[in-house]
Design a protein around this motif. Structure first.
Motif, PDB file in Angstrom:
ATOM      1  N   LYS A 101      52.124 -52.910 -11.318  1.00 16.68           N
ATOM      2  CA  LYS A 101      51.243 -51.743 -11.368  1.00 16.68           C
ATOM      3  C   LYS A 101      51.778 -50.665 -10.438  1.00 16.68           C
ATOM      4  CE  LYS A 101      47.048 -54.169 -12.522  1.00 16.68           C
ATOM      5  NZ  LYS A 101      45.627 -54.261 -12.301  1.00 16.68           N
ATOM      6  N   ARG A 102      51.267 -49.480 -10.608  1.00 20.91           N
ATOM      7  CA  ARG A 102      51.628 -48.399  -9.700  1.00 20.91           C
ATOM      8  C   ARG A 102      50.974 -48.668  -8.356  1.00 20.91           C
ATOM      9  NH1 ARG A 102      54.791 -45.208 -12.334  1.00 20.91           N
ATOM     10  NH2 ARG A 102      54.481 -44.873 -14.543  1.00 20.91           N
ATOM     11  N   LEU A 103      51.610 -48.170  -7.297  1.00 23.61           N
ATOM     12  CA  LEU A 103      51.184 -48.492  -5.930  1.00 23.61           C
ATOM     13  C   LEU A 103      49.736 -48.085  -5.672  1.00 23.61           C
ATOM     14  CD1 LEU A 103      51.968 -49.577  -3.172  1.00 23.61           C
ATOM     15  CD2 LEU A 103      52.780 -47.305  -2.584  1.00 23.61           C
ATOM     16  N   LYS A 104      49.343 -46.921  -6.194  1.00 19.04           N
ATOM     17  CA  LYS A 104      47.991 -46.423  -5.962  1.00 19.04           C
ATOM     18  C   LYS A 104      46.930 -47.398  -6.476  1.00 19.04           C
ATOM     19  CE  LYS A 104      45.174 -42.356  -6.873  1.00 19.04           C
ATOM     20  NZ  LYS A 104      45.136 -41.032  -7.495  1.00 19.04           N
ATOM     21  N   TYR A 105      47.210 -48.038  -7.602  1.00 18.09           N
ATOM     22  CA  TYR A 105      46.246 -48.962  -8.197  1.00 18.09           C
ATOM     23  C   TYR A 105      46.420 -50.383  -7.668  1.00 18.09           C
ATOM     24  CZ  TYR A 105      45.740 -44.974 -11.212  1.00 18.09           C
ATOM     25  OH  TYR A 105      45.542 -43.706 -11.676  1.00 18.09           O
ATOM     26  N   ALA A 106      47.629 -50.739  -7.305  1.00 19.24           N
ATOM     27  CA  ALA A 106      47.883 -52.086  -6.794  1.00 19.24           C
ATOM     28  C   ALA A 106      47.247 -52.287  -5.426  1.00 19.24           C
ATOM     29  CB  ALA A 106      49.378 -52.342  -6.716  1.00 19.24           C
ATOM     30  N   LEU A 107      47.204 -51.236  -4.622  1.00 13.11           N
ATOM     31  CA  LEU A 107      46.603 -51.360  -3.284  1.00 13.11           C
ATOM     32  C   LEU A 107      45.113 -51.668  -3.360  1.00 13.11           C
ATOM     33  CD1 LEU A 107      48.324 -48.496  -1.284  1.00 13.11           C
ATOM     34  CD2 LEU A 107      48.601 -50.950  -0.970  1.00 13.11           C
ATOM     35  N   GLN A 108      44.477 -51.291  -4.456  1.00  7.94           N
ATOM     36  CA  GLN A 108      43.043 -51.519  -4.603  1.00  7.94           C
ATOM     37  C   GLN A 108      42.709 -52.992  -4.794  1.00  7.94           C
ATOM     38  OE1 GLN A 108      41.350 -48.837  -7.512  1.00  7.94           O
ATOM     39  NE2 GLN A 108      42.602 -47.154  -6.748  1.00  7.94           N
ATOM     40  N   HIS A 109      43.718 -53.850  -4.948  1.00  3.65           N
ATOM     41  CA  HIS A 109      43.485 -55.284  -5.057  1.00  3.65           C
ATOM     42  C   HIS A 109      43.235 -55.914  -3.693  1.00  3.65           C
ATOM     43  CE1 HIS A 109      44.356 -56.200  -9.322  1.00  3.65           C
ATOM     44  NE2 HIS A 109      44.947 -55.017  -9.265  1.00  3.65           N
ATOM     45  N   ILE A 110      43.455 -55.175  -2.621  1.00 10.38           N
ATOM     46  CA  ILE A 110      43.204 -55.672  -1.266  1.00 10.38           C
ATOM     47  C   ILE A 110      41.760 -55.356  -0.907  1.00 10.38           C
ATOM     48  CG2 ILE A 110      43.860 -55.486   1.155  1.00 10.38           C
ATOM     49  CD1 ILE A 110      46.637 -54.656   0.226  1.00 10.38           C
ATOM     50  N   HIS A 111      41.055 -56.342  -0.367  1.00  9.76           N
ATOM     51  CA  HIS A 111      39.655 -56.172   0.009  1.00  9.76           C
ATOM     52  C   HIS A 111      39.545 -55.108   1.092  1.00  9.76           C
ATOM     53  CE1 HIS A 111      35.501 -57.281   0.703  1.00  9.76           C
ATOM     54  NE2 HIS A 111      35.757 -57.323   2.000  1.00  9.76           N
ATOM     55  N   GLY A 112      38.752 -54.083   0.849  1.00  8.12           N
ATOM     56  CA  GLY A 112      38.549 -53.027   1.833  1.00  8.12           C
ATOM     57  C   GLY A 112      39.296 -51.752   1.515  1.00  8.12           C
ATOM     58  N   ILE A 113      40.078 -51.745   0.442  1.00  7.21           N
ATOM     59  CA  ILE A 113      40.793 -50.533   0.039  1.00  7.21           C
ATOM     60  C   ILE A 113      40.281 -50.116  -1.323  1.00  7.21           C
ATOM     61  CG2 ILE A 113      43.013 -49.538  -0.586  1.00  7.21           C
ATOM     62  CD1 ILE A 113      44.313 -51.203   1.477  1.00  7.21           C
ATOM     63  N   GLY A 114      39.744 -48.912  -1.385  1.00  9.79           N
ATOM     64  CA  GLY A 114      39.249 -48.364  -2.632  1.00  9.79           C
ATOM     65  C   GLY A 114      40.147 -47.248  -3.109  1.00  9.79           C
ATOM     66  N   ARG A 115      39.594 -46.412  -3.986  1.00 16.37           N
ATOM     67  CA  ARG A 115      40.403 -45.337  -4.553  1.00 16.37           C
ATOM     68  C   ARG A 115      40.800 -44.307  -3.504  1.00 16.37           C
ATOM     69  NH1 ARG A 115      37.113 -43.380  -9.635  1.00 16.37           N
ATOM     70  NH2 ARG A 115      35.429 -43.844  -8.221  1.00 16.37           N
ATOM     71  N   ALA A 116      39.871 -43.897  -2.663  1.00 13.31           N
ATOM     72  CA  ALA A 116      40.155 -42.845  -1.694  1.00 13.31           C
ATOM     73  C   ALA A 116      41.168 -43.307  -0.644  1.00 13.31           C
ATOM     74  CB  ALA A 116      38.865 -42.404  -1.012  1.00 13.31           C
ATOM     75  N   LYS A 117      40.955 -44.501  -0.090  1.00 14.35           N
ATOM     76  CA  LYS A 117      41.872 -45.000   0.937  1.00 14.35           C
ATOM     77  C   LYS A 117      43.246 -45.287   0.337  1.00 14.35           C
ATOM     78  CE  LYS A 117      40.076 -47.439   4.237  1.00 14.35           C
ATOM     79  NZ  LYS A 117      39.557 -48.530   5.060  1.00 14.35           N
ATOM     80  N   SER A 118      43.287 -45.757  -0.897  1.00 16.27           N
ATOM     81  CA  SER A 118      44.555 -46.007  -1.564  1.00 16.27           C
ATOM     82  C   SER A 118      45.322 -44.693  -1.750  1.00 16.27           C
ATOM     83  CB  SER A 118      44.317 -46.680  -2.908  1.00 16.27           C
ATOM     84  OG  SER A 118      45.494 -46.778  -3.635  1.00 16.27           O
ATOM     85  N   HIS A 119      44.632 -43.664  -2.187  1.00 17.43           N
ATOM     86  CA  HIS A 119      45.264 -42.359  -2.365  1.00 17.43           C
ATOM     87  C   HIS A 119      45.784 -41.823  -1.035  1.00 17.43           C
ATOM     88  CE1 HIS A 119      46.093 -38.482  -4.175  1.00 17.43           C
ATOM     89  NE2 HIS A 119      45.401 -37.905  -3.204  1.00 17.43           N
ATOM     90  N   GLN A 120      44.998 -41.991   0.014  1.00 18.72           N
ATOM     91  CA  GLN A 120      45.397 -41.528   1.340  1.00 18.72           C
ATOM     92  C   GLN A 120      46.662 -42.260   1.816  1.00 18.72           C
ATOM     93  OE1 GLN A 120      42.483 -42.400   4.306  1.00 18.72           O
ATOM     94  NE2 GLN A 120      43.712 -41.609   5.988  1.00 18.72           N
ATOM     95  N   ILE A 121      46.723 -43.567   1.611  1.00 18.80           N
ATOM     96  CA  ILE A 121      47.883 -44.359   2.038  1.00 18.80           C
ATOM     97  C   ILE A 121      49.122 -43.953   1.261  1.00 18.80           C
ATOM     98  CG2 ILE A 121      48.847 -46.688   2.028  1.00 18.80           C
ATOM     99  CD1 ILE A 121      46.020 -47.681   2.705  1.00 18.80           C
ATOM    100  N   VAL A 122      48.992 -43.738  -0.050  1.00 21.22           N
ATOM    101  CA  VAL A 122      50.137 -43.346  -0.868  1.00 21.22           C
ATOM    102  C   VAL A 122      50.643 -41.966  -0.438  1.00 21.22           C
ATOM    103  CG1 VAL A 122      50.839 -42.710  -3.217  1.00 21.22           C
ATOM    104  CG2 VAL A 122      49.545 -44.794  -2.819  1.00 21.22           C
TER     105      VAL A 122
END
Length: 151
Positions: free
Chosen positions: A46-67
């Motif tokens: 998967k793309r990194l933005k969506y793959a990070l959301q598989h970690i507990h505590g990371i949603g769409r906003a935090k994933s976008h911020q990390i990317v």
């Protein structure tokens, strides 16, 4: 006794090697372990933005911020270089996620229960604590607890 310990170690090593690549009915599922106590595996197809959301505590906003902080846009996880994975691990270590987040939430609930505030009492009784109605809804929270033999 020593033979048993050695064989358990060998089995766990084999399990660690087999776990990243799993085949389910012809479908290959591969994971990249973020590791370092951060929180686990993310799918590499998967793309990194969506793959990070598989970690507990990371949603769409935090994933976008990390990317955005990482400076990698529109890349699959399997296309990341070792340097980018290293920076990703550093960025994730700054956030409260996975097991650390679960421990903090559990500690907060135990604090509410110990001071016996309203939310703590609702947690003790197994009822909703945020004002939801229980007359017709909240079936899962109101259901009778199953008997646990370990208690």
């Amino acid at each position: 006794m020593f033979g048993l310990r050695g064989s358990v170690g060998i089995v766990s090593d084999v399990a660690r090697q087999l776990r990243p690549t799993l085949s389910l009915h012809g479908l290959w599922v591969q994971y990249i372990n973020i590791g370092g106590g951060v929180g686990g595996d993310i799918p590499d197809n998967k793309r990194l933005k969506y793959a990070l959301q598989h970690i507990h505590g990371i949603g769409r906003a935090k994933s976008h911020q990390i990317v955005c902080e990482l400076g990698v846009e529109n890349k699959h996880v399997k296309e990341l270089s070792k340097r980018e994975l290293y920076h990703l691990r550093e960025l994730l270590s700054k956030h409260l996620i996975a097991n650390e987040l679960r421990k903090v939430v559990e500690k907060d609930v135990q604090t509410l229960v110990s001071i016996q505030c309203y939310k703590g009492l609702r947690h003790m009784d197994g009822l909703p604590c945020r004002g939801q109605r229980t007359h017709t809804n909240a079936r899962t929270r109101r259901s009778k607890p199953t008997f646990n033999a370990s208690r």
